[in-house]
Design a protein around this motif. Structure first.
Motif, short mmCIF file in Angstrom:
data_model
loop_
_atom_site.label_atom_id
_atom_site.label_comp_id
_atom_site.label_asym_id
_atom_site.label_seq_id
_atom_site.Cartn_x
_atom_site.Cartn_y
_atom_site.Cartn_z
N LYS A 155 3.24 -23.50 29.17
CA LYS A 155 3.77 -23.93 27.83
C LYS A 155 3.65 -25.29 27.89
CE LYS A 155 7.56 -20.64 29.06
NZ LYS A 155 9.40 -21.04 28.71
N LYS A 156 2.31 -25.72 27.48
CA LYS A 156 1.72 -27.18 27.06
C LYS A 156 1.41 -26.94 25.66
CE LYS A 156 1.48 -29.40 31.62
NZ LYS A 156 1.15 -30.11 32.54
N ILE A 157 1.34 -28.20 25.07
CA ILE A 157 0.77 -27.97 23.45
C ILE A 157 0.16 -29.59 23.50
CG2 ILE A 157 1.75 -27.94 21.07
CD1 ILE A 157 3.67 -26.92 21.71
N TYR A 160 -0.43 -36.42 20.70
CA TYR A 160 0.71 -36.41 21.16
C TYR A 160 1.02 -34.86 22.45
CZ TYR A 160 1.90 -33.04 17.84
OH TYR A 160 1.76 -32.23 16.86
N GLU A 161 1.55 -35.36 23.59
CA GLU A 161 1.84 -33.56 24.10
C GLU A 161 4.01 -33.42 23.98
OE1 GLU A 161 0.76 -34.13 28.23
OE2 GLU A 161 -1.51 -35.03 27.97
N THR A 162 3.58 -31.96 24.21
CA THR A 162 4.71 -31.53 23.95
C THR A 162 5.08 -30.53 24.78
OG1 THR A 162 7.11 -31.16 22.90
CG2 THR A 162 4.86 -30.50 22.10
N LYS A 163 6.08 -29.59 24.88
CA LYS A 163 5.46 -28.06 25.65
C LYS A 163 6.08 -27.48 24.35
CE LYS A 163 6.53 -29.64 30.15
NZ LYS A 163 7.58 -29.87 31.56
N LEU A 164 6.90 -26.09 25.00
CA LEU A 164 7.02 -24.80 24.20
C LEU A 164 8.24 -24.86 24.27
CD1 LEU A 164 4.99 -21.93 24.43
CD2 LEU A 164 4.91 -22.94 22.40
#
Length: 856
Positions: free
Chosen positions: A40-42, A103-107
């Motif tokens: 679930k990582k972006i 950057y990084e984010t999550k679903l």
């Protein structure tokens, strides 16, 4: 929608919205997203080209872990302001700049931002990835100036753990795939909240419009291929209709329609990639009720109306949300009326939009159509379906009736030409329509746009003078501020003014007018204006003398206005009960809609398991018996639209009334189809299942229906199961059902409100559901608090509670939440709704029950 930052700061005072576009104006985005569904990582990289108007600029971001920021190729220092969802930067120089953010984010699991939708095929759980960026959730996917006015072009590149046979969709066509990265054509200039993409194991069907626009409908493979056909036909013909009506070409190469298994709203108008709940796009062409077909068609037409009105030209700020939604709400009916004239879809508008708007808009404290927005939480609170959508659409229907279609089309063409790929305000629309029609449209419409509420026009005869007066109408207590409206009276008497702007109008010689006309005085012919009429006894008796001789809209209007006047305690339901039988044998579906709306409202006056309730059920039987005999349970070949739409009302009334013959017939139909319940005729399926659960229920049946609900992808069938199971009279089954409320594999969060409402409105389940929501409020907030419809859980409660004890409990629970931004208005209004109901029951209950007994 109540996003996480708001949820975490419930008790804090929130500052006013900061407008980032004033300081930084993006013109283009390059967005690269690498999405790993397993973790679930972006990982993202966004390059924003724009104009810095200030040395200190801010870019929206939410829950993004910023690794690197560069300005014009040089690494830059930055600050994160979580209170404003801001990435703050200092510019060395003003003018054109390029900001790069890694950057990084999550679903998410909130159905906002970029999120997975879950579904099952043959017991195997699968997912597709989709987006929802309205109102301000693009910032959860990529850094941006996340405001409607900040239009820009977008280049999107997507990389993901792709599997064979998967499809990738976006606003624009895919132009290439390199090293597993999907690249899409540059978009036209558009707002961030309209960016969209999706990917996963999807099936699609395609068509092409006369002008060469590619149309596609997509859904998971849990659906049969033919379930996409109806939506494809409506989408294609809607685009063709709008190109002609607006005299403005559809501006993109394609129009994709995508059904998502998990979707918060009904549908979303992302430019070129419209997303829907499955129930509002896919349907079984062989077994779907006409009512459901009409609903799906109008939802599709609504979203495609937005491709021009909302997407091509967008509101400048959220206070003009009505500019998007009210117009699309009207145009969905204009379009479907042209595409499917035999449906008489404007009758559906009268049966659904009009009463919803009139009911909600009569509560003191309701918002106006045009609302100033000063707080982030208030943006999502704007999406009041009864006001911004339904009332706003009625307002525009008034305008259309006044200026005519030729002026409307000419005005819209000029509006689109002047503001295409840009933003506009309400004043811009009125200017264009006024110029095309030669009328001061703003003067007429402003009183409806800027003021909450609506008037009741009282018509009375005194000393042979006909006196018309206007005053704001309230259900419950209301603070009369002396508001006045420019009211299009639309009377059948030529002597009545076209527009009533004064508090009172007096016309002499009523008897001569009556004799000259040869028919009763009526006001608001066609029920197209947003007000109700209270006739004095003489005028009302004149109308009611031959009430069934009128057209269906007039009959609906009479029942509608009397019901509302009774809700407002200006007349008594006791006087309406004897009239109901006059309408019972009507062959107009619209009249039956109004009739059973009144009948349903009588239920609040009876206590469960009493003689009074039995009398009410006997009244339901009396009203429905002849119609059930006439129509039966099985649809006939070439049956009229009215009969198809009437049958669900009358068989439902017979089942509520415990009609022995109807109960037996429904049970027989269930038994004959028990091995394939989904094949039950769709328009009566809910009534059959409700009858079975209520009168022949068991744990075995409960488990069977719940499993059917889990396995089915048919939104209409799933809705029928929900209606049935929540109507159970067995407390053990209802308890077991409530235990499933927090099991997303059984009841999706998007559907939870319907299940909760069903149990709460069931006398045997009211206490259970009321206890659940108070005990589990934090869970509910954590689960669906980011949803624009979160506040409607409170609305649902207010529709049901009706005793002093429940009112006290409602206040005890919700008054501490009055400080929560976005909840304040809803809690105040719904407190008033319950208070007015409690008072109404106390004052009218005995008379109503006496009247019911007397008509049996």
């Amino acid at each position: 929608m109540y996003n996480e930052s708001i949820l975490m700061k419930r008790g804090e005072n929130m500052t006013e919205i900061a407008r980032f576009y004033d300081d930084f104006q993006p013109s283009h985005y390059d967005i690269y997203l690498d999405i790993d569904r397993g973790t679930k990582k972006i990982k993202g990289t966004t390059r924003i080209t724009g104009i810095a108007k200030s040395a200190n600029i801010a870019i929206h971001q939410k829950n993004l872990k910023i690794d690197l920021v560069e300005v014009n190729g040089e690494q830059s220092k930055f600050e994160i302001d979580t209170t404003k969802d801001a990435l703050r930067l200092t510019m060395d120089k003003l003018g054109k700049v390029e900001v790069k953010v890694e950057y990084e984010t999550k679903l998410t699991d909130s159905m906002m931002g970029i999120y997975p939708s879950y579904y099952e095929i043959d017991g195997v759980k699968k997912q597709i990835i989709g987006t929802q960026f309205e109102t301000n959730f693009a910032r959860q996917a990529f850094p941006c100036v996340d405001e409607p006015e900040a239009k820009a072009t977008f280049d999107l590149a997507l990389k993901y753990d792709e599997k064979p046979g998967e499809l990738t969709l976006a606003n624009m066509p895919e132009n290439r795939v390199e090293d597993g990265v999907h690249y899409f054509d540059t978009t036209v200039r558009m707002s961030t909240y309209l960016v969209a993409f999706a990917f996963g194991e999807l099936q699609g069907k395609y068509a092409e419009t006369k002008s060469g626009v590619k149309i596609g409908v997509f859904a998971t493979k849990a659906h049969k291929a033919n379930e996409l056909d109806f939506g494809l036909s409506i989408a294609k013909r809607s685009i063709e209709f709008y190109e002609d009506f607006y005299e403005t070409p559809y501006p993109l190469p394609h129009s994709w329609q995508l059904a998502l298994p998990d979707f918060s709203a009904g549908a979303m108008e992302n430019w070129g990639l419209v997303t829907y709940r499955e129930a509002y796009l896919t349907l079984d062409p062989d077994n779907t009720s006409l009512e459901m077909k009409q609903l799906v068609a109008t939802v599709i037409a609504h979203e495609l109306a937005h491709q021009w009105f909302g997407d091509l030209v967008t509101m400048k700020w959220w206070d003009d949300l009505w500019l998007n939604e009210s117009f699309a709400n009207m145009m969905e009916y204009v379009a479907i009326d042209a595409l499917e004239p035999e449906w008489r879809i404007w009758e559906t508008f009268q049966a659904s939009e009009s009463p919803a708007a009139l009911q909600r808009d009569a509560t003191d404290g309701v918002q106006s159509v045009h609302v100033q927005v000063k707080n982030p939480a208030e943006i999502d609170a704007l999406f009041d379906g009864a006001i911004v959508y339904a009332k706003g659409a009625r307002m525009l229907v008034m305008v259309r009736a006044l200026i005519g279609d030729d002026a409307l089309r000419a005005g819209l063409k000029n509006y689109f030409e002047e503001h295409q790929y840009d933003n506009a305000t309400g004043a811009d629309l009125w200017k264009a329509l006024g110029k095309a029609s030669g009328m001061d449209v703003l003067k007429i419409i402003n009183s409806w746009l800027e003021q909450p509420g609506y008037p009741v026009v009282t018509a009375k005869v005194e000393d042979d003078d006909l006196i018309l007066s206007q005053k704001q109408f309230f259900i419950g207590e209301g603070h009369d501020q002396g508001r006045q409206w420019q009211i299009p009276l639309n009377s059948n008497y030529d002597e009545i003014p076209t527009i009533m702007s004064e508090k009172e109008v007096k016309i002499a010689g009523y008897q001569n007018l009556r004799e000259k006309k040869g028919e009763p005085l009526r006001i608001n012919i066609g029920n197209s204006s947003h007000f109700i009429v209270k006739y004095d006894d003489t005028l009302l008796e004149d109308i009611l003398r031959d009430v069934t001789g009128y057209d269906s809209i007039t009959q609906l209007q009479i029942l509608q206005d009397l019901r509302l006047l009774a809700e407002g305690n200006q007349v008594s339901y006791e006087t309406i009960v004897p009239l109901l039988n006059k309408f019972a044998d009507s062959k107009y579906a619209l009249v039956n809609t109004a009739l059973y709306s009144v009948a349903r409202n009588l239920r609040k006056f009876v206590t469960p398991h009493t003689v009074e309730e039995q009398n009410l059920k006997a009244l339901y039987n009396k009203l429905s018996a002849h119609q059930v005999d006439r129509l039966g349970w099985i649809q006939r070949v070439n049956e009229s639209v009215d009969d198809q739409l009437t049958r669900p009302y009358v068989v439902g009334a017979a089942i509520y009334g415990n009609n022995k013959t109807a109960v037996a017939q429904a049970h027989e139909l269930f038994s004959a189809n028990k091995n394939q319940l989904s094949s039950l005729q769709a328009d009566v399926r809910a009534a059959i299942l409700i009858n079975e659960v209520k009168n022949f229920g068991s744990h075995e049946l409960f488990n069977k229906l719940l499993e059917e609900h889990r396995r089915s992808a048919d939104g209409s069938y799933k809705s029928d199961i929900c209606a049935a199971l929540t109507s159970s009279k067995d407390p053990a089954i209802l308890n077991e059902l409530i235990d499933k409320f927090e099991d997303a594999d059984t009841i999706k969060p998007q559907d939870l409100r319907a299940w909760f409402a069903g149990v709460l409105s069931n006398a045997e389940g009211e206490q259970l559901a009321w206890d659940w929501i108070r005990n589990e409020w934090q869970w509910l907030e954590d689960t669906v608090g980011g949803d624009m419809e979160f506040t409607t859980f409170i609305t649902v409660i207010a529709r049901v509670l009706r005793t002093e004890e429940r009112l006290a409990e409602f206040k005890e629970f919700f008054e501490p939440k009055l400080v929560v931004p976005g909840l304040t208005r809803e809690i105040k209004m719904d407190t008033s709704v319950i208070e007015s109901r409690v008072k109404l029951i106390a004052e009218q209950q005995n008379g109503v029950n006496k009247a019911i007994k007397e008509v049996l």
